[in-house]
Design a protein around this motif. Structure first.
Motif, short mmCIF file in Angstrom:
data_model
loop_
_atom_site.label_atom_id
_atom_site.label_comp_id
_atom_site.label_asym_id
_atom_site.label_seq_id
_atom_site.Cartn_x
_atom_site.Cartn_y
_atom_site.Cartn_z
N LEU A 146 0.76 -1.18 0.34
CA LEU A 146 -0.09 0.27 -0.07
C LEU A 146 0.51 1.57 0.24
CD1 LEU A 146 -2.60 -1.11 3.14
CD2 LEU A 146 -3.22 -0.73 0.10
N PRO A 147 0.32 2.16 -0.79
CA PRO A 147 1.88 3.35 -0.61
C PRO A 147 0.73 4.48 0.94
CG PRO A 147 -0.16 3.80 -2.86
CD PRO A 147 -0.53 2.45 -1.55
N PRO A 148 1.77 4.95 1.12
CA PRO A 148 1.78 5.73 2.71
C PRO A 148 0.30 6.21 2.55
CG PRO A 148 3.53 6.72 1.42
CD PRO A 148 3.23 5.18 -0.05
N GLU A 149 -0.35 7.06 1.54
CA GLU A 149 -1.14 7.87 1.27
C GLU A 149 -2.67 7.18 1.65
OE1 GLU A 149 1.63 9.87 -1.97
OE2 GLU A 149 1.08 7.76 -0.79
N VAL A 150 -2.28 6.05 1.67
CA VAL A 150 -3.67 4.99 1.85
C VAL A 150 -3.42 4.46 3.26
CG1 VAL A 150 -4.76 2.88 1.01
CG2 VAL A 150 -3.81 3.87 -0.74
N THR A 151 -2.48 4.29 3.68
CA THR A 151 -2.58 3.88 5.14
C THR A 151 -2.20 4.93 6.01
OG1 THR A 151 0.21 3.89 5.28
CG2 THR A 151 -0.93 1.65 4.99
N GLN A 152 -2.44 6.29 5.93
CA GLN A 152 -2.15 7.19 7.18
C GLN A 152 -4.00 7.88 6.92
OE1 GLN A 152 0.22 9.88 5.54
NE2 GLN A 152 2.31 8.63 5.19
N PRO A 183 -7.09 0.23 4.79
CA PRO A 183 -6.63 -0.75 4.78
C PRO A 183 -5.26 -0.73 5.49
CG PRO A 183 -7.46 0.36 2.65
CD PRO A 183 -7.30 0.93 3.57
N LYS A 184 -4.63 -2.20 5.89
CA LYS A 184 -3.66 -2.52 6.85
C LYS A 184 -2.56 -3.61 5.90
CE LYS A 184 -1.76 -3.98 11.19
NZ LYS A 184 -2.15 -3.64 12.64
N GLU A 185 -1.25 -3.48 5.44
CA GLU A 185 -1.02 -4.32 5.03
C GLU A 185 -0.59 -5.51 5.76
OE1 GLU A 185 3.39 -2.85 4.25
OE2 GLU A 185 2.59 -1.94 1.80
N GLY A 186 -0.96 -6.63 4.91
CA GLY A 186 -1.51 -8.12 5.75
C GLY A 186 -2.68 -8.15 6.16
N ARG A 187 -3.49 -7.42 6.15
CA ARG A 187 -4.32 -7.50 6.55
C ARG A 187 -5.57 -8.25 4.97
NH1 ARG A 187 -7.59 -3.32 10.41
NH2 ARG A 187 -5.44 -3.69 11.53
N LEU A 188 -6.35 -8.75 5.47
CA LEU A 188 -7.50 -9.71 4.77
C LEU A 188 -8.33 -9.34 5.11
CD1 LEU A 188 -8.28 -12.54 3.04
CD2 LEU A 188 -7.95 -13.69 4.87
N LEU A 209 -1.62 -2.81 -3.75
CA LEU A 209 -1.20 -4.49 -5.00
C LEU A 209 -1.97 -5.00 -3.67
CD1 LEU A 209 -0.19 -5.82 -6.51
CD2 LEU A 209 1.53 -6.50 -4.92
N THR A 210 -3.41 -5.43 -4.21
CA THR A 210 -4.03 -6.79 -3.06
C THR A 210 -3.98 -8.33 -4.10
OG1 THR A 210 -6.07 -6.34 -4.87
CG2 THR A 210 -5.89 -4.91 -2.39
N VAL A 211 -4.47 -9.08 -3.25
CA VAL A 211 -5.12 -10.06 -3.42
C VAL A 211 -6.30 -10.44 -3.36
CG1 VAL A 211 -5.24 -12.82 -3.07
CG2 VAL A 211 -2.83 -11.79 -3.49
#
Length: 220
Positions: A146-152, A183-188, A209-211
């Motif tokens: 994830l870009p930092p703009e998405v996680t903040q 969103p958070k990286e590693g979160r499903l 980027l997601t699955v």
């Protein structure tokens, strides 16, 4: 069921909250994947994003989607992900309440079978239009990079977030989200496939980027 959530919402019918219990049935899980594992997965997925534009018949706008069934690939990193996800999903589903009259809860068997899987890479200004998954029973979004703009930040205006309860724009209804997941990286994030869901656009030099996969109950 998807359209019924909208009808009952417009009528202020309490059955909407029974059918679309966003607080209970939108289910985030933080998977036990190390930063190094996420980096390996990101690299494997990026090699599969060879298209230049999004598929015309899919929900994404401003990005690319992998072709074919992702979890059927021979890449060991992707196969390991599929095996990691399944027991976590099944444990979470086992903790849901019984309700034989509920179209989602009544179908639980304790096991799942993957119905399809893919990866999406959104670039700046990219998003998903609000949609449902007609082939699934359970749907998902796993955040790999994830870009930092998405996680903040946070809240209903959070860029790149996953928004639930906004119906198809073709209906012409100006309804706000019922729930927004940052969103958070590693979160499903898991949810019934008939839940309306889409994402909010974001601006960044880095992709999102997601699955994702759909699943159905498995017997036997």
């Amino acid at each position: 069921w998807a359209y019924l959530t909208v009808i009952w919402r417009l009528l202020d019918d309490p059955r909407e909250h029974w059918l679309a219990d966003y607080e209970r049935l939108v289910m985030p899980i933080d998977l036990p994947i190390s930063p190094g594992g996420l980096a390996e997965l990101r690299d494997s997925l990026n090699r599969l994003h060879v298209m230049r534009q999004h598929p015309a018949d899919q929900s994404l706008r401003g990005g690319t989607q992998t072709r074919g069934d992702l979890f059927a690939r021979s890449d060991p990193t992707i196969r390991a992900l599929a095996e990691l996800v399944r027991p976590g999903v099944e444990r979470l589903l086992a903790g849901l309440p019984d309700d034989p009259s509920h179209p989602f809860l009544c179908r639980r068997t304790g096991r799942i079978a993957y119905q399809g899987s893919w990866s999406v890479r959104l670039r700046s200004e990219g998003f998903h239009v609000s949609h449902i998954h007609q082939e699934g029973w359970l749907s998902s979004a796993l955040y790999v990079s994830l870009p930092p703009e998405v996680t903040q930040g946070g809240g209903e205006t959070q860029t790149g977030a996953l928004a639930f309860g906004v119906p198809d724009a073709l209906l012409g209804l100006d309804l706000p989200p019922r729930r927004v997941e940052v969103p958070k990286e590693g979160r499903l994030v898991l949810f019934p496939s008939y839940f309306w869901h889409g994402t909010l656009p974001f601006q960044s030099a880095q992709p999102r980027l997601t699955v994702a996969f759909d699943a159905v109950p498995r017997s036997g």
